[in-house]
Write an enzyme that holds these catalytic residues in place. Structure first.
Site, mmCIF file in Angstrom:
data_model
loop_
_atom_site.group_PDB
_atom_site.id
_atom_site.type_symbol
_atom_site.label_atom_id
_atom_site.label_comp_id
_atom_site.label_asym_id
_atom_site.label_seq_id
_atom_site.Cartn_x
_atom_site.Cartn_y
_atom_site.Cartn_z
ATOM 1 N N SER A 101 0.899 -1.244 0.038
ATOM 2 C CA SER A 101 0.072 0.100 0.142
ATOM 3 C C SER A 101 0.526 1.268 0.014
ATOM 4 O O SER A 101 1.657 1.340 -0.693
ATOM 5 C CB SER A 101 -1.011 -0.072 1.277
ATOM 6 O OG SER A 101 -2.205 0.749 1.044
ATOM 7 N N ASP A 249 -6.089 2.524 -3.474
ATOM 8 C CA ASP A 249 -7.243 2.489 -2.605
ATOM 9 C C ASP A 249 -7.433 3.797 -2.133
ATOM 10 O O ASP A 249 -8.508 4.221 -1.767
ATOM 11 C CB ASP A 249 -7.175 1.397 -1.582
ATOM 12 C CG ASP A 249 -6.046 1.531 -0.687
ATOM 13 O OD1 ASP A 249 -5.059 2.266 -1.004
ATOM 14 O OD2 ASP A 249 -5.877 0.558 0.342
#
Lengths: 451, 453
Positions: A101, A249
């Site tokens: 991430s 995201d």
């Protein structure tokens, strides 16, 4: 100081570490085999972001999954939300995204999804970790070993379809918005260009959309690192600038004046857009701005607060059937009608739709949000002192409302302080918010001194 | 508890999921990645077993994690991998496949920079690294990568074409049993590209069910291949194991031939032509080879069973002195093919022999005296092995003793070899006599071994 730098972490958030000496193919393979054992075989979707170790880790993950008798659906480099939607859409048994991430490029990690494409909740993760430690994996025999199939187009199509159902694509396209994009050369690079330019008809000014290149900036799209994007917005007179993290995201936004909008306000914009047309409550984490509470109050809706972590927010959202939620602290917008996941694409589409609907600029939309001042920081801590620190805070800063669900949050009518241990790093995070700058400054200074 | 995993100098082998696991594969590949010099090119390929897909992923992950460039040949025969290592100047290779073992098995075979099996010393170092588990993983900026190579098969065929007279050989009408393995890819391409007339059976690549046990011997040849030869008026039959490094044959009359015959046949073919006069084989293969070699003024060097020992022996002699090397299993390597066990090349050499001599296979075979070999095995009781060997040495003092690998005793017309298998928990008993079956000696040996093992 008894705190060390953690370059490998195997715990309830899965497995994460610096590739090489720490996160090895054996670890990734074993963990994937434990996962394959846990989900009990069947189809498992595997994808990754663009960091250089992704391919290696994905091979190890596929090895472990095949060894457990799973059938691997390889979707290659794709944003995490796209992978999650796909797990749900095809009724797979689970999914694994190889991505660290927003962590720096030397890190990698596995994000684990259950059959609904949701992050493993606390109990699922604990069970998996136990299985991993027990090393009692399912070992498929030759006749039980399945293969790998590749799916590249379908996941993107499914994801786009789900997002576009909730906006007026035609009215967005008619505006031919001038949009700047910073894809951080991440998993969204290719998908986001298609989404904004081809699907939503924007005039796109994109930087860092080459998945073969390294991350050109800090992976986390904090306002401070979006200078280049802001420059493009100003130079090209864009209506808005979007920035993603490597796995797509999280979303950050630069308004039409070239000012980076605060993460909390990014969520607030989405919440406002959704509540203005759909009934339902809101769930956010404890570190999220009270602006959300104010907005919800305007629409006569309730707000629920959960501990930090996507899984926690999602769990509560499901329980209360929330219409939108997220984590203001990190630019994560969760809109269940697309999927229970943080999704930058939903965020982008909603904002453009809202601009088309209202005719307002991004700066005007942001200015209409309740105004708060915020500070956040992190401090390395010594094991064993945390409880003491929290008690000290409570005593010294006596607040009318105290929430102890995740660290301690002290709440006054005009502001709050939230102090908690990080899930991923050996750090204490401090966040404060207040209606005035002075109040925010003083709350932060006091809390920081106490910690 | 069932014991199938074997991690030794031979490499890594076992029944997948019941001994051989993903974790073994990942670690062993990491050990090989550590064994190679930094930033090497490594050629990999696999046989069609379903578990190969899983193992391939683990092997790639570990090699890339060690900073190597992986050249993936996909489904391919082991000899093709070995030739490709040399062709592209790679530093090593891994063949994923369990060769002549049943479908449930899988294994890793490791090759060095010249495309040959590792020597005893190299294999032993690799094993040490594996056990130490301190692997040379590199930082994220130095990771290797993977690329697919599709030219390897044609490059291999080019080499074969340079060595054999394809114009003469392509007229040969022979039946080939591919055992659902990767030989079918090579043979189909020979048919397509060069107009060979191989009639293929069991040519479909299978991951789980092979038409018969993939072993190269008289038994498997007699199942489907041999009965087809006469009805199809073929000049012979050839059968390969799954990764085609081994070969078995049947004559034009449909008679299965012992796999032991491949080496003496090729020795007979190669000794008169090349400069080399040495034949390297192990202590368990037929003595016919010695007789054939003697006809051409050649000499047989016998070494312990196993590929590492053969590699050590090869390294001891200048290559030009060696005519051929091989096992009694149908695995033979020829100097012109860089000492790579290659069933396809062996088949082409036998076809060349038939063509040059203008003889059929049975006519050629008729030129050799009859040797009868009996093979048996007895479950192993490890603590008793030294005692067993001592007793055998004692009991057969009237013969010529060789004790480098178990016990071998030679008499002018017969010999026996009793040794512990490297791959299974058994004591192998092999006995051979010129002219007729050494039944008495064999039974006697089995009795002794059973009593003591």
């Amino acid at each position: 100081m008894r705190t060390r730098e953690h370059r490998l972490k195997i715990g309830v958030s899965g497995i994460r570490g610096v590739v090489g000496e720490f996160l090895t193919p054996a670890l990734a393979g074993n963990f994937a085999q434990a996962f394959g054992t846990y989900v009990g075989g069947g189809r498992v979707v595997v994808g990754r972001d663009t960091r250089p170790s992704g391919e290696m880790i994905q091979h190890a993950v596929c090895c472990g999954l095949l060894a457990a008798g799973c059938e691997v659906v390889d979707v290659g480099v794709l944003p995490t939300p796209t992978i999650q939607v796909y797990v749900d859409a095809i009724g797979a048994r689970g999914g694994i995204a190889v991505t660290a991430s927003h962590n720096p490029p030397e890190y990698n990690a596995l994000k684990l999804f259950n059959r609904d494409g949701l992050f493993f909740n606390h109990y699922e993760r604990s069970e998996l970790i136990d299985l991993y430690h027990q090393s009692e994996f399912r070992h498929a025999l030759n006749a039980e070993i399945r293969g790998i199939s590749r799916q590249v187009e379908e996941p993107v199509r499914f994801h786009f379809e789900r997002v576009l159902r909730h906006v007026d694509v035609e009215r967005i396209r008619r505006r031919r918005f001038r949009v700047a994009l910073d894809g951080v050369n991440g998993a969204g690079s290719v998908v986001s260009v298609r989404f904004l330019r081809d699907v939503l008809g924007c005039e796109l000014h994109a930087i860092s959309v080459d998945p073969a290149k390294p991350f050109p900036r800090e992976a986390e799209p904090r306002p401070e690192v979006l200078g280049e994007l802001a420059g493009i917005v100003r130079d090209r007179q864009c209506d808005v600038g979007f920035a993603q993290d490597p796995d797509g995201d999280r979303l950050a936004i630069v308004d039409n004046t070239g000012r980076a909008i605060d993460n909390d306000d990014v969520l607030a914009l989405a919440v406002d857009a959704v509540l203005s047309r759909l009934p339902g409550d809101v769930v956010v984490n404890l570190t999220t701005s009270a602006a959300i509470d104010d907005l919800a109050a305007r629409h006569g809706r309730r707000v629920f607060h959960t501990p930090v972590g996507e899984a926690n927010v999602v769990q509560r959202m499901r329980a209360v059937e929330a219409v939108i939620g997220g984590e203001g602290s990190n630019g994560g917008i969760i809109f269940p009608r697309v999927h229970y996941c943080r999704d930058s694409y939903t965020g982008m589409a909603f904002l453009l739709d809202r601009m088309a609907e209202t005719g307002q600029t991004t700066a005007e939309l942001a200015a209409a949000l309740p105004q708060y001042y915020r500070h956040s920081g992190k401090v390395a801590f010594e094991h064993g002192r945390l409880g003491q620190v929290m008690q000290q805070l409570e005593r010294s800063m006596a607040a009318p409302v105290v929430d102890r669900a995740d660290g301690v949050k002290l709440i006054w009518p005009d502001g709050w302080v939230h102090v908690r241990a990080s899930n991923t790093e050996p750090l204490v995070r401090i966040a404060v918010e207040a209606r005035t700058r002075q109040r925010a400054d003083s709350l932060f200074a006091t809390a920081r001194k106490l910690v | 508890m069932e014991r199938s995993l074997r991690i030794s100098h031979v490499g890594l082998r076992g029944v997948v999921g019941k001994g051989l696991t993903a974790s073994h594969v990942v670690d062993f590949a990491a050990a090989f990645g550590t064994f190679l010099e930094a930033r090497s090119a490594v050629v990999i390929g696999r046989d069609p077993r379903s578990s190969g897909a899983m193992i391939r992923q683990g092997v790639i992950a570990s090699l890339v994690a060690c900073g190597h460039q992986v050249i993936d040949l996909g489904l391919v025969s082991t000899p093709v991998i070995q030739h490709e290592i040399r062709r592209i100047g790679a530093q090593g290779g891994i063949s994923i496949g369990a060769s002549h073992h049943p479908a449930e098995w899988n294994a890793l075979k490791f090759f060095g920079a010249n495309g040959t099996y590792l020597s005893t010393a190299e294999a032993s170092e690799l094993l040490d690294i594996y056990h130490l588990k301190k692997f040379a993983f590199v930082a994220h900026t130095d990771l290797g990568g993977v690329r697919t190579e599709t030219d390897a098969l044609d490059a291999y065929l080019d080499r074969l074409a340079g060595e054999y007279d394809f114009d003469a050989l392509r007229r040969k009408r022979v039946v080939v049993d591919c055992t659902n393995g990767t030989s079918s890819l090579i043979l189909r391409r020979l048919n397509e590209r060069y107009g060979f007339q191989f009639i293929l059976i069991n040519e479909r690549i299978e991951g789980d069910r092979f038409a018969h046990e993939p072993i190269t011997n008289q038994q498997t040849v007699s199942l489907q291949l041999a009965p087809l030869i006469k009805p199809l008026s073929a000049e012979g039959g050839f059968l390969f194991d799954v990764d085609s490094d081994r070969l078995a044959i049947a004559t034009e009359e449909g008679r299965p031939v012992s796999e032991e015959m491949i080496l003496p046949l090729l020795a007979d073919h190669l000794l008169p032509t090349g400069p080399g006069k040495l034949v390297i084989t192990n202590l368990s293969s037929t003595a016919l080879t010695d007789e054939v070699a003697a006809r051409h003024g050649g000499r047989v060097i016998r070494v312990p069973v196993g590929r590492a020992a053969a590699m050590d022996a090869l390294a001891t002699y200048p290559p030009e002195e060696i005519a051929v090397a091989g096992e009694g299993t149908g695995a033979v390597m020829m100097p012109r093919f860089r000492f790579i066990y290659d069933g396809i090349a062996s088949m082409l050499a036998i076809l060349t022999m038939m063509d040059r001599r203008g003889q059929s296979l049975s006519e050629i075979l008729a030129g050799y005296p009859r040797y009868c070999m009996l093979k048996g095995q007895v479950p192993l009781v490890s603590p008793k092995v030294p005692e067993l060997f001592m007793e055998l040495e004692e009991a057969y003092r009237n013969g010529q003793l060789c004790a480098v690998d178990g016990v071998r005793v030679d008499w002018p017309d017969r010999w026996f070899h009793v040794r512990v298998s490297q791959t299974e928990s058994v004591v192998r008993v092999i006995c051979e006599r010129r002219g007729s079956e050494p039944k008495e000696l064999f039974d006697e040996l089995l009795d002794r071994v059973r009593r003591l093992a």
